[in-house]
Design an enzyme around this catalytic site. Structure first.
Site, PDB file in Angstrom:
ATOM      1  N   TYR A 128       0.879  -1.168   0.000  1.00  0.00           N
ATOM      2  CA  TYR A 128       0.000   0.000   0.000  1.00  0.00           C
ATOM      3  C   TYR A 128       0.919   1.222   0.000  1.00  0.00           C
ATOM      4  O   TYR A 128       2.086   1.129  -0.384  1.00  0.00           O
ATOM      5  CB  TYR A 128      -0.905  -0.132   1.249  1.00  0.00           C
ATOM      6  CG  TYR A 128      -2.056   0.814   1.319  1.00  0.00           C
ATOM      7  CD1 TYR A 128      -3.044   0.831   0.346  1.00  0.00           C
ATOM      8  CD2 TYR A 128      -2.190   1.704   2.395  1.00  0.00           C
ATOM      9  CE1 TYR A 128      -4.116   1.702   0.425  1.00  0.00           C
ATOM     10  CE2 TYR A 128      -3.257   2.572   2.483  1.00  0.00           C
ATOM     11  CZ  TYR A 128      -4.214   2.577   1.497  1.00  0.00           C
ATOM     12  OH  TYR A 128      -5.267   3.435   1.573  1.00  0.00           O
ATOM     13  N   ARG A 181      -5.481  10.082 -11.312  1.00  0.00           N
ATOM     14  CA  ARG A 181      -4.857  10.813 -10.194  1.00  0.00           C
ATOM     15  C   ARG A 181      -4.386   9.784  -9.177  1.00  0.00           C
ATOM     16  O   ARG A 181      -5.073   9.496  -8.219  1.00  0.00           O
ATOM     17  CB  ARG A 181      -5.869  11.802  -9.598  1.00  0.00           C
ATOM     18  CG  ARG A 181      -5.348  12.790  -8.628  1.00  0.00           C
ATOM     19  CD  ARG A 181      -4.975  12.214  -7.268  1.00  0.00           C
ATOM     20  NE  ARG A 181      -6.056  12.056  -6.333  1.00  0.00           N
ATOM     21  CZ  ARG A 181      -6.104  11.070  -5.429  1.00  0.00           C
ATOM     22  NH1 ARG A 181      -5.178  10.141  -5.346  1.00  0.00           N
ATOM     23  NH2 ARG A 181      -7.123  10.986  -4.603  1.00  0.00           N
ATOM     24  N   LYS A 199      -5.382  -1.789  -2.727  1.00  0.00           N
ATOM     25  CA  LYS A 199      -6.574  -1.552  -1.905  1.00  0.00           C
ATOM     26  C   LYS A 199      -7.268  -2.890  -1.622  1.00  0.00           C
ATOM     27  O   LYS A 199      -7.760  -3.127  -0.525  1.00  0.00           O
ATOM     28  CB  LYS A 199      -7.545  -0.605  -2.625  1.00  0.00           C
ATOM     29  CG  LYS A 199      -7.028   0.825  -2.760  1.00  0.00           C
ATOM     30  CD  LYS A 199      -7.401   1.696  -1.578  1.00  0.00           C
ATOM     31  CE  LYS A 199      -6.777   3.082  -1.682  1.00  0.00           C
ATOM     32  NZ  LYS A 199      -7.030   3.936  -0.512  1.00  0.00           N
ATOM     33  N   GLU A 270     -11.655   4.702  -7.082  1.00  0.00           N
ATOM     34  CA  GLU A 270     -10.395   5.075  -6.447  1.00  0.00           C
ATOM     35  C   GLU A 270      -9.520   5.874  -7.395  1.00  0.00           C
ATOM     36  O   GLU A 270      -9.328   5.491  -8.551  1.00  0.00           O
ATOM     37  CB  GLU A 270      -9.660   3.778  -6.041  1.00  0.00           C
ATOM     38  CG  GLU A 270      -8.503   3.988  -5.108  1.00  0.00           C
ATOM     39  CD  GLU A 270      -8.906   4.481  -3.714  1.00  0.00           C
ATOM     40  OE1 GLU A 270      -9.807   3.883  -3.105  1.00  0.00           O
ATOM     41  OE2 GLU A 270      -8.321   5.478  -3.251  1.00  0.00           O
ATOM     42  N   ASP A 271      -9.013   6.974  -6.903  1.00  0.00           N
ATOM     43  CA  ASP A 271      -8.003   7.778  -7.598  1.00  0.00           C
ATOM     44  C   ASP A 271      -8.436   8.229  -9.002  1.00  0.00           C
ATOM     45  O   ASP A 271      -7.686   8.099  -9.988  1.00  0.00           O
ATOM     46  CB  ASP A 271      -6.652   7.044  -7.613  1.00  0.00           C
ATOM     47  CG  ASP A 271      -6.026   7.037  -6.206  1.00  0.00           C
ATOM     48  OD1 ASP A 271      -6.715   7.435  -5.239  1.00  0.00           O
ATOM     49  OD2 ASP A 271      -4.863   6.646  -6.080  1.00  0.00           O
ATOM     50  N   ASP A 293     -13.819   6.323  -2.543  1.00  0.00           N
ATOM     51  CA  ASP A 293     -12.976   6.253  -1.354  1.00  0.00           C
ATOM     52  C   ASP A 293     -12.262   7.577  -1.083  1.00  0.00           C
ATOM     53  O   ASP A 293     -12.150   8.006   0.068  1.00  0.00           O
ATOM     54  CB  ASP A 293     -11.959   5.126  -1.572  1.00  0.00           C
ATOM     55  CG  ASP A 293     -11.039   4.939  -0.394  1.00  0.00           C
ATOM     56  OD1 ASP A 293     -11.513   5.082   0.747  1.00  0.00           O
ATOM     57  OD2 ASP A 293      -9.854   4.643  -0.617  1.00  0.00           O
ATOM     58  N   ASP A 294     -11.783   8.232  -2.125  1.00  0.00           N
ATOM     59  CA  ASP A 294     -11.014   9.476  -1.927  1.00  0.00           C
ATOM     60  C   ASP A 294     -11.899  10.591  -1.393  1.00  0.00           C
ATOM     61  O   ASP A 294     -11.461  11.408  -0.583  1.00  0.00           O
ATOM     62  CB  ASP A 294     -10.353   9.898  -3.243  1.00  0.00           C
ATOM     63  CG  ASP A 294      -9.404   8.830  -3.714  1.00  0.00           C
ATOM     64  OD1 ASP A 294      -8.387   8.617  -3.053  1.00  0.00           O
ATOM     65  OD2 ASP A 294      -9.704   8.168  -4.724  1.00  0.00           O
ATOM     66  N   ASN A 447      -0.250  11.644  -0.143  1.00  0.00           N
ATOM     67  CA  ASN A 447       0.555  10.443  -0.386  1.00  0.00           C
ATOM     68  C   ASN A 447       1.224  10.515  -1.751  1.00  0.00           C
ATOM     69  O   ASN A 447       0.744  11.239  -2.620  1.00  0.00           O
ATOM     70  CB  ASN A 447      -0.361   9.207  -0.369  1.00  0.00           C
ATOM     71  CG  ASN A 447      -1.036   9.020   0.974  1.00  0.00           C
ATOM     72  OD1 ASN A 447      -0.392   9.081   1.998  1.00  0.00           O
ATOM     73  ND2 ASN A 447      -2.336   8.811   0.951  1.00  0.00           N
TER      74      ASN A 447
HETATM   75  N1  LIG Z   1      -4.521  10.189   3.486  1.00  0.00           N
HETATM   76  C1  LIG Z   1      -5.522   9.758   2.750  1.00  0.00           C
HETATM   77  O1  LIG Z   1      -6.285   8.864   3.145  1.00  0.00           O
HETATM   78  C2  LIG Z   1      -5.757  10.337   1.411  1.00  0.00           C
HETATM   79  C3  LIG Z   1      -4.852  11.161   0.826  1.00  0.00           C
HETATM   80  N2  LIG Z   1      -5.088  11.680  -0.402  1.00  0.00           N
HETATM   81  C4  LIG Z   1      -4.048  12.509  -1.001  1.00  0.00           C
HETATM   82  O2  LIG Z   1      -4.521  13.802  -1.175  1.00  0.00           O
HETATM   83  C5  LIG Z   1      -3.867  14.394  -2.289  1.00  0.00           C
HETATM   84  C6  LIG Z   1      -4.891  15.110  -3.130  1.00  0.00           C
HETATM   85  O3  LIG Z   1      -5.865  14.232  -3.610  1.00  0.00           O
HETATM   86  P1  LIG Z   1      -7.127  14.812  -4.430  1.00  0.00           P
HETATM   87  O4  LIG Z   1      -7.879  15.784  -3.627  1.00  0.00           O
HETATM   88  O5  LIG Z   1      -7.886  13.671  -4.949  1.00  0.00           O
HETATM   89  O6  LIG Z   1      -6.370  15.547  -5.610  1.00  0.00           O
HETATM   90  P2  LIG Z   1      -6.861  16.686  -6.559  1.00  0.00           P
HETATM   91  O7  LIG Z   1      -5.922  16.726  -7.694  1.00  0.00           O
HETATM   92  O8  LIG Z   1      -8.313  16.508  -6.818  1.00  0.00           O
HETATM   93  O9  LIG Z   1      -6.683  18.031  -5.692  1.00  0.00           O
HETATM   94  C7  LIG Z   1      -5.472  18.618  -5.360  1.00  0.00           C
HETATM   95  C8  LIG Z   1      -5.762  20.016  -4.845  1.00  0.00           C
HETATM   96  O10 LIG Z   1      -4.569  20.567  -4.335  1.00  0.00           O
HETATM   97  C9  LIG Z   1      -4.452  21.916  -4.785  1.00  0.00           C
HETATM   98  N3  LIG Z   1      -3.057  22.343  -4.802  1.00  0.00           N
HETATM   99  C10 LIG Z   1      -2.110  22.051  -5.713  1.00  0.00           C
HETATM  100  N4  LIG Z   1      -0.974  22.724  -5.416  1.00  0.00           N
HETATM  101  C11 LIG Z   1      -1.216  23.433  -4.298  1.00  0.00           C
HETATM  102  C12 LIG Z   1      -0.438  24.337  -3.521  1.00  0.00           C
HETATM  103  N5  LIG Z   1       0.806  24.599  -3.822  1.00  0.00           N
HETATM  104  N6  LIG Z   1      -1.030  24.900  -2.450  1.00  0.00           N
HETATM  105  C13 LIG Z   1      -2.305  24.624  -2.114  1.00  0.00           C
HETATM  106  N7  LIG Z   1      -3.084  23.790  -2.818  1.00  0.00           N
HETATM  107  C14 LIG Z   1      -2.546  23.195  -3.892  1.00  0.00           C
HETATM  108  C15 LIG Z   1      -5.056  21.896  -6.178  1.00  0.00           C
HETATM  109  O11 LIG Z   1      -5.419  23.199  -6.584  1.00  0.00           O
HETATM  110  C16 LIG Z   1      -6.257  20.993  -5.929  1.00  0.00           C
HETATM  111  O12 LIG Z   1      -7.313  21.750  -5.408  1.00  0.00           O
HETATM  112  C17 LIG Z   1      -3.107  13.273  -2.977  1.00  0.00           C
HETATM  113  O13 LIG Z   1      -1.748  13.377  -2.642  1.00  0.00           O
HETATM  114  C18 LIG Z   1      -3.651  12.019  -2.352  1.00  0.00           C
HETATM  115  O14 LIG Z   1      -2.686  11.017  -2.248  1.00  0.00           O
HETATM  116  C19 LIG Z   1      -6.252  11.458  -1.095  1.00  0.00           C
HETATM  117  C20 LIG Z   1      -7.178  10.629  -0.564  1.00  0.00           C
HETATM  118  C21 LIG Z   1      -6.982   9.965   0.706  1.00  0.00           C
HETATM  119  C1  LIG Z   2      -4.940   6.923   0.357  1.00  0.00           C
HETATM  120  C2  LIG Z   2      -5.545   7.287  -0.902  1.00  0.00           C
HETATM  121  O1  LIG Z   2      -6.609   6.805  -1.242  1.00  0.00           O
HETATM  122  C3  LIG Z   2      -4.894   8.241  -1.751  1.00  0.00           C
HETATM  123  O2  LIG Z   2      -3.853   8.778  -1.385  1.00  0.00           O
HETATM  124  O3  LIG Z   2      -5.416   8.481  -2.842  1.00  0.00           O
HETATM  125 MG   LIG Z   3      -7.037   7.088  -3.263  1.00  0.00          MG
END
Ligand SMILES: NC(=O)C1=CN([C@@H]2O[C@H](COP(=O)(O)OP(=O)(O)OC[C@H]3O[C@@H](n4cnc5c(N)ncnc54)[C@H](O)[C@@H]3O)[C@@H](O)[C@H]2O)C=CC1
Ligand SMILES: CC(=O)C(=O)O
Ligand SMILES: [Mg+2]
Length: 605
Positions: A128, A181, A199, A270-271, A293-294, A447
């Protein structure tokens, strides 16, 4: 230490064996076909009777090993790999570990899932996040044999028949991606298949979904990643991504095909890039048993973390309505978190009608603070855009930088879902020292590790010892000196998605509602004791993931029952589900979790 752990494991396993001796398993193959089938293969553990019955005599070395012996043998080779690669770069070691696990997965699923379950804390970072990200990035070179199904834009019109190419008659859980993504790594096209695989491994390990009934799926609609299009090892369609109706017609066709064959399956999206994450959720959630999930899993985990933070401050939960929360990242995950947090606040306010209504969220994206002044304000971000006038902080205007926002807002929580590594820099973290909270919380949830908004070390170093820290990918606890430890929590949707999927499946609900998701989040939030919370521990250890998932799954089943959506599962009908107490529901969930044990094999032509 290792021997003690093994001894404890054997006692535990002996208890499990006595509780549930496996029934015989019918196999329609013989000889090498069995050895090459990871579901049936027991390698050197085939007893003599089975070697005779199944035409295996002479195809294996004569010595018969026990399961425990095989287990120890694998773990020894894993530990010697760790030892032998200790001077290699981290990425090389991570991929070597992934390879050794993947080879076992290919060969012997029972042993693979058993070592995964027993060593989940060590192996989750390999199957993961973070290693799965590296695997996706290098998929072209690592590819040896396919796993899961691939539906491409070229398969339009064929999916209803293609779905029958999948050999398992029953599928319970499908994890689907279009690779647009992948974690914070962007568009990885077909290489994103590693995410559904990872997953679903978590589904087997945490939720006890039978590995014969899982299906990782890649919808390959092209990629906009030029580097991949130019890569001679790239295995996906060499075309730009489909857009608009063309894109949606592919996803529609897949969903219809999957539910036509397996009407009771649960599908996890997912993603997907944000626009499709929201669009598909909206399009399918009232028609199919699915969730994103996201958007939804992450929101529940973040809400549990936010509620844990209130408790860590020594405040009652209802104080959540006064927390000042800065969310960095206005994507599918960040917006999902804000919606769920807002719902929680609205519920709390309904209970406490005289509470003042103020907007406690500040949202930033790549262009800084999001306000109503924003040109082309995205409709999903609009409900959280700051306005002007009363309740607003003077001097915080459209596009304000993160450090300005943190300095002026003095938030209780700084939560990153931006995908941008290191944006919680020294200045930002130092500004969090002046937060109005007695325990400022910093959640660097992006991540994989290199995309985390800050490291655990930096968070404690610059923001101070009092903080509550959580990250999406694991970091080691931080030594704060004087015998004190800065606890690192992992705020990852892995704490919820297995329970959401399992609960939906075992309830037999045809939809996954907000009520079911809320029940999952509340269950996770209440899992942690006050004593742990005082130490800054707001999420349980991943080594408890099966227990957590049992409880979350049961909470989801009960929520489905309460909403009169539970239609039952196998021979357990809706009436029986309705009559179950909380404890009986937990027991029902636990009894339905698959556990890896070699079953006696019986051959049938
Ligand atoms: N810990 C967890 O369980 C999860 C973590 N994530 C992580 O969250 C991150 C984002 O995922 P999504 O929202 O789906 O992506 P996304 O691409 O939909 O959104 C990213 C956002 O970040 C903003 N952004 C980009 N550069 C920036 C900066 N310099 N300053 C402020 N904002 C900025 C963008 O404008 C956009 O609004 C990924 O790295 C993903 O791995 C996502 C889902 C679950
Ligand atoms: C953990 C997860 O789902 C993500 O980073 O997209
Ligand atoms: Mg994800």
């Amino acid at each position: 230490m290792w021997n003690l752990a093994r001894a404890a494991l054997k006692v535990r396993n002996a208890r499990r064996f006595s509780m549930a001796m496996p029934g015989p398993c019918i196999v329609h193959k013989r000889g090498t076909d069995i050895l090459h089938d990871p579901w049936f293969n027991k390698d050197t553990a085939f007893p003599l009777t089975e070697r005779d019955r199944l035409g295996l005599r002479g195809l294996l070395p004569p010595r018969i090993l026990s399961f425990e012996h095989q287990y120890d043998r694998f773990m020894e080779s894993y530990h010697s790999l760790e030892h032998n690669t200790r001077s290699e770069p981290a990425n090389v070691v991570a991929l070597a570990k992934w390879r050794i696990l993947n080879r076992l997965h290919d060969r012997n699923e029972t042993l693979y899932y058993r070592v995964l379950i027993d060593n989940i804390k060590d192996f989750a970072p390999i199957i993961y996040t973070p290693t799965v990200g590296l695997v996706c990035q290098n998929y072209g070179g690592l590819f040896r044999r396919p796993r899961g199904m691939y539906f491409s834009a070229k398969d339009k019109g064929e999916m209803t028949s293609m779905i029958y190419n999948w050999p398992s008659p029953k599928v319970d859980m499908i994890v689907l991606t279009d690779g647009s993504r992948i974690l914070g790594l962007g568009d990885l096209g077909v290489q994103g298949i590693g995410i559904p695989i990872g997953k679903l491994d978590m589904y087997v390990a945490a939720a006890g979904i039978n590995p014969q009934r899982i299906l990782p799926v890649m919808l390959d609609v092209g990629t906009n990643n030029q580097r991949l299009l130019d890569d001679r090892l790239y295995l996906g369609l060499r075309q730009p991504r489909l857009e608009g109706e063309e894109y949606l017609s592919i996803v529609d066709e897949f969903m219809e095909a999957a539910f036509a064959r397996w009407p009771k399956a649960v599908v996890q999206f997912e993603d997907f890039q944000m626009k499709w994450a929201f669009e598909t959720l909206h399009r399918y959630r009232r028609k199919f048993c699915m969730f994103n999930d996201d958007v939804q899993g992450t929101a529940g985990v973040a809400l549990a973390g936010l509620l844990g933070t209130v408790r860590a401050q020594g405040r009652p939960l209802k104080d959540f309505v006064h927390q000042k929360i800065v969310v960095v990242g206005a994507g599918s995950a960040g917006i999902g978190v804000l919606h769920m947090a807002k719902q929680a606040i609205l519920r709390m306010r309904r209970d406490h009608k005289n509470m003042a209504i103020n907007n406690q969220f500040w949202l930033l994206d790549k262009d800084g603070l999001v306000t109503k002044e924003r040109r082309n304000l995205d409709s999903s971000a609009a409900p959280f855009a700051r306005g002007s006038g009363p309740g607003e902080i003077e001097g915080l205007s459209e596009g304000a930088s993160l450090v300005e926002v943190v300095k002026k807002v003095k938030p209780d929580v700084l939560l990153g879902l931006s995908g941008v590594g290191g944006i919680f820099n020294k200045q930002v973290l130092e500004a969090m020292r002046d937060s109005d909270s007695p325990r400022p919380a910093i959640f660097a949830m992006s991540n994989p590790t290199m995309n985390a908004e800050c490291t655990a070390d930096d968070a404690f170093k610059y923001a101070g010892d009092k903080i509550v820290f959580a990250s999406g990918s694991p970091f080691a606890d931080v030594d704060l000196g004087n015998g004190k430890v800065g606890h690192v929590n992992q705020a990852n949707n892995m704490y919820l998605f297995p329970g959401i999927g399992l609960g939906a499946l075992l309830s037999g609900a045809r939809l996954i509602t907000d009520g079911m998701l809320q029940a999952a989040a509340e269950c996770l939030a209440s899992y942690i004791t006050d004593e742990d919370i005082r130490k800054g521990i707001i999420f349980p250890s991943i080594s408890r993931i099966r227990h957590i998932t049992t409880e979350v799954g049961a909470a989801v089943v009960r929520a489905a029952v309460a909403e009169e959506l539970a239609e039952g599962h196998c021979d357990v009908g809706p009436r029986e589900l309705m009559d179950m107490s909380k404890e009986e529901t937990i027991d029902y969930v636990a009894r339905n979790m698959w556990y890896p044990i070699y079953s006696p094999l019986v051959h049938e032509k």
